[in-house]
Design an enzyme around this catalytic site. Structure first.
Site, PDB file in Angstrom:
ATOM      1  CG  ASP A 136      -2.135   0.828   1.089  1.00  0.00           C
ATOM      2  OD1 ASP A 136      -2.159   1.740  -0.030  1.00  0.00           O
ATOM      3  OD2 ASP A 136      -3.184   0.581   1.412  1.00  0.00           O
ATOM      4  CD1 TRP A 137       1.006   6.975   0.260  1.00  0.00           C
ATOM      5  CD2 TRP A 137       0.270   6.738  -1.683  1.00  0.00           C
ATOM      6  NE1 TRP A 137       1.399   8.259  -0.426  1.00  0.00           N
ATOM      7  CE2 TRP A 137       0.813   8.184  -1.731  1.00  0.00           C
ATOM      8  CE3 TRP A 137      -0.439   6.291  -3.149  1.00  0.00           C
ATOM      9  CZ2 TRP A 137       1.000   9.017  -2.811  1.00  0.00           C
ATOM     10  CZ3 TRP A 137      -0.215   7.419  -4.135  1.00  0.00           C
ATOM     11  CH2 TRP A 137       0.313   8.639  -3.919  1.00  0.00           C
TER      12      TRP A 137
END
Ligand code: BGC
Length: 766
Positions: free
Chosen positions: A296-297
């Site tokens: 994820d980011w």
């Protein structure tokens, strides 16, 4: 910044198609004939050939996804693409911008490897469908697949190759803002609908026109964020992890999902992005997943913040070794992988495997042959067909929760005026919901617009918002709203949450109607007119206080572009409501987590021995009454159970029949039930089949959804509904960790909601 849609002003040189064409094909992976050591001809895997030509820097580039939302794109990003240091970008989603950057990759980089363009296309691209939780209320995989198909076509037409959906985190906590993006609380429904989304996005084997990569997220357990606070730690016991949270992921892997995203969350001390037992272990080794795993980011760097790693070097090592192939929007891989190879912490062959996974997806998408997007080859955005599906998806997402009278459906012929009240009656942006980057409010049709269009010249539409926004606490618009209600035959009140009140990092501790909406509703009800409340929201809200103040309650979630016409069609009976709740509605925040498939406890709640707080005499001593699992102030039942939803028909189930009292491991149990519409209108019913494994090596939930079927019946009409169950439907991860069924007794219910139904028993033999 990163959420904004980048414009087209990107300073990259536009090169002629002819030149591109020649250049592009220089490194198209194609089968190569070589000789093996015995001199025999062998076909070489084109991806392996390409990897063999790459420098380490180019390889690391393929593992890097970079944010490309800035407008204009920064020079270092363009230079990174040119140098082969970037394999994928996120948040570039306009055809010209995508094609220009793609040209840099294909024409100006040494190996001409095309970029993979990612974008969160969560519930539509330009045409916005209901939020995923709303789509889940349709219980209709075909429609969910169709919506994803349209989203994929629209996205691909603008240059997007990869969406970060479906989100299949099981969520039992409506405080969590991301419940809006989820498909609810049930692993079976989530697995089924999540797989339908994957099929819609990807088409058969990614080869269809306008296919994009799906990404199942967040692997795994994010939905269990403590207290519904986003990003919080998750504490999930092994049995629950296996049988509840991992289950939908197992299903989408079976359905062929191409990519998965690891969760931000910390699972029992090991954040998901560093959790090798789950990524390499369960996902790859056990389930045989051969696709790509993306973080994820910035989640690799966040391993430091979590307290698992001291620096980006060890964070990169942890994530790579756990099985995370690509880093989204961080630089831990770019800065550290080469060094980790030198230090022999990572091997080149591991990096090659990761790079191959990226290249294979580019190959499957046909990017080596067709790196550019030709919008003209696609239907226009927001086509009539797309709007038609968005309308149908919105209709099917609506859940009728109350209908006294019945006030609904309204009969246009008997009505001369309606009051349209509430901050969400005419809020085109708000009704699109969370995770909308490309949808435009100018495409949206609100309930007010739809009602005005439909009844212009026939019914007076008296509009008064009552409150400026859903959060407003000012009463200055109340009077006009009450006047509108007074002069109308019926009051339609549109309440709920603005889109910004749900979604990522938008959890709420109090999930009642925000602002002064409850007071507005109570004052309208006091006028004595029929009141219909339509709630637009990103989560199940606590509506206990509001229920007495409305005759009918229609739950619309955030219904998207065509929400207005869909709501109007249902209110006036052109469409019968058919949605069923994909998540339990609590009576109070204190009941959370509350979900239908809980464990039984040694002392299950028994209505006959429950005492409520007001029945306890002051000074009374503890009695043996009420020694079971309930709250003194809220009992044990929710406000509305999972699977609940009314229609304009009324339905009765009868004649439950099982083909046999016992089945063996290879048999199929046939279950039949008769459904009758005993009401006065046409309507839909979704017949649901639940089971319970009475005794097992691990205690099993009190009910588990195993199948469902929707029927549409005219008044008086009956239909025979049939289901089949086999041992595989009764399987779970058992006490010894293996997957399978266990012989013994099972209860079975056929029902119209999770807390009721006709009941039978059967036995599974050894
Ligand atoms: C979210 C992901 C999303 C990613 C890219 C993250 O903050 O958790 O679900 O796909 O951002 O926008």
């Amino acid at each position: 910044m990163r959420r904004s849609t980048p414009g087209a002003a990107c300073l990259i040189l536009f090169l002629s198609e002819t030149f591109l064409h020649e250049r592009r094909h220089m490194n198209t992976p194609s089968l190569t004939l070589t000789a093996n050591s015995a001199g025999r001809p062998v076909l070489e895997d084109p991806v392996d050939v390409l990897v063999s030509k790459m420098t380490l820097e180019e390889k690391i580039g393929q593992l890097q996804q970079v944010d490309a939302s800035a407008d204009p794109l920064p020079d270092d990003l363009i230079e990174g693409v040119r140098a082969g240091r970037i394999g994928s970008v996120i948040n570039l989603a306009d055809t010209d911008g995508c094609n220009r950057l793609q040209r840099v990759a294909v024409v100006e980089s040494r190996l001409s490897i095309p970029l993979l363009m990612g974008r969160d296309v969560i519930h539509g691209f330009r045409t916005i469908f209901p939020i995923p939780l709303g789509q889940a209320a349709s219980w209709n995989p075909d429609l969910v697949r169709e919506a994803a198909r349209i989203a994929a076509l629209e996205a691909r037409s603008q240059g997007v190759h990869w969406t970060f959906a479906p989100m299949i985190d099981i969520s039992r906590d409506p405080r969590w803002g991301r419940i809006a993006e989820s498909l609810g609380e049930d692993p079976f429904l989530t697995g089924l609908l999540g797989s339908a989304m994957v099929e819609g996005f990807q088409t058969e084997n990614l080869s269809g026109h306008g296919a994009i990569l799906a990404c199942a997220k967040h692997f795994v357990g994010y939905g269990a964020s403590e207290s519904g606070r986003d990003y919080s730690a998750t504490n999930i016991p092994a049995n629950e992890l296996r049988n509840i949270y991992l289950e939908p992921f197992r299903k989408v892997v079976e359905a062929g999902v191409a990519t998965l995203m690891t969760s931000f969350s910390d699972l029992d001390g090991i954040p998901a992005t560093a959790n090798g037992a789950l990524v390499n272990g369960v996902l790859r080794q056990e389930w045989g997943f051969g696709g790509l795993v993306v973080s994820d980011w910035n989640a690799v760097n966040e391993l430091i913040v979590h307290g698992l790693c001291e620096d980006p070097r060890s964070a990169a090592a942890e994530a790579v070794l756990a099985g995370v192939d690509m880093e989204m929007a961080g630089d831990a891989y770019a800065r550290n992988i080469a060094r980790l190879i030198d230090e022999r912490v990572l091997s080149m062959s591991l990096i090659d495997t990761m790079v191959s996974r990226v290249l294979r997806l580019k190959q499957k998408l046909g990017l080596f042959e067709r790196p550019y997007t030709d919008s003209a080859a696609f239907a226009p955005l927001v086509s009539d067909n797309a709007l038609g599906v968005a309308f149908q998806a919105a209709v099917e997402s609506l859940v009728l929760l109350k209908n006294d009278g019945p006030v609904l459906p309204l009969r246009a012929a008997d009505i001369s005026s309606i009051a349209v009240i509430g901050p969400l009656a005419d809020a085109p942006h708000e009704q699109m919901g969370t995770w909308v980057f490309d949808g435009q409010k100018s495409d949206t049709v609100t309930p007010l617009q739809a009602l005005r269009q439909q009844f212009s010249g026939k019914i007076d539409v008296n509009y008064a918002p009552g409150l400026e926004t859903s959060r407003s606490r000012s009463y200055h618009l109340f009077e006009a709203a009450l006047e509108a209600a007074k002069k109308s035959d019926v009051a339609l009140v549109f309440l709920g949450e603005e889109s910004i009140l749900s979604g990522e990092a938008h959890s709420r501790a109090d999930i009642t109607l925000p602002g002064a909406q409850s007071e507005l509703l109570a004052q309208i009800k006091a006028l004595g007119k029929p009141v219909v409340t339509v709630v637009l929201a990103g989560r199940p809200l606590v509506l206990t206080e509001n229920l007495p103040h409305t005759d009918s309650l229609l739950y619309a979630w955030h219904p998207g572009t065509m929400g207005g016409p869909a709501i109007a069609a249902v209110l006036f009976g052109d469409q019968s409501p058919r949605g069923k709740l994909p998540a339990t509605f609590p009576k109070s925040v204190g009941q959370i987590p509350i979900y239908y498939n809980h464990k039984n406890t040694g002392r299950p709640p028994n209505p006959s021995d429950m005492i409520l707080i007001d029945d306890i005499e002051v000074g009374a001593r503890q009695t043996s009454l009420g020694m079971s699992a309930f709250y003194l102030d809220d009992g044990s039942d929710p406000l509305f159970p999972f699977g609940f939803g009314l229609s304009y028909g009324e339905f009765e189930l009868s004649n439950l029949e099982l083909s046999r009292p016992a089945i063996g491991l290879r048999d199929r149990l046939k279950v039949k039930v008769t459904v009758k519409n005993t009401g006065a209108n046409f309507g839909f019913e979704t017949v649901q089949l639940y089971i319970r494994d009475i005794a097992a090596s691990l205690t099993r939930p009190v009910k588990e959804l195993k199948a469902f079927r929707r029927v549409g019946l005219e008044p008086g009409q009956t239909e025979l509904v049939e289901f089949e169950l086999g041992a595989d439907d009764l399987s779970f991860y058992r006490r010894d960790g293996s997957f399978g069924s266990e012989p013994g007794k099972f209860c079975l219910w056929v029902a119209t909601q999770s807390d009721a139904g006709l009941q039978a028993e059967f036995t599974l033999g050894a």
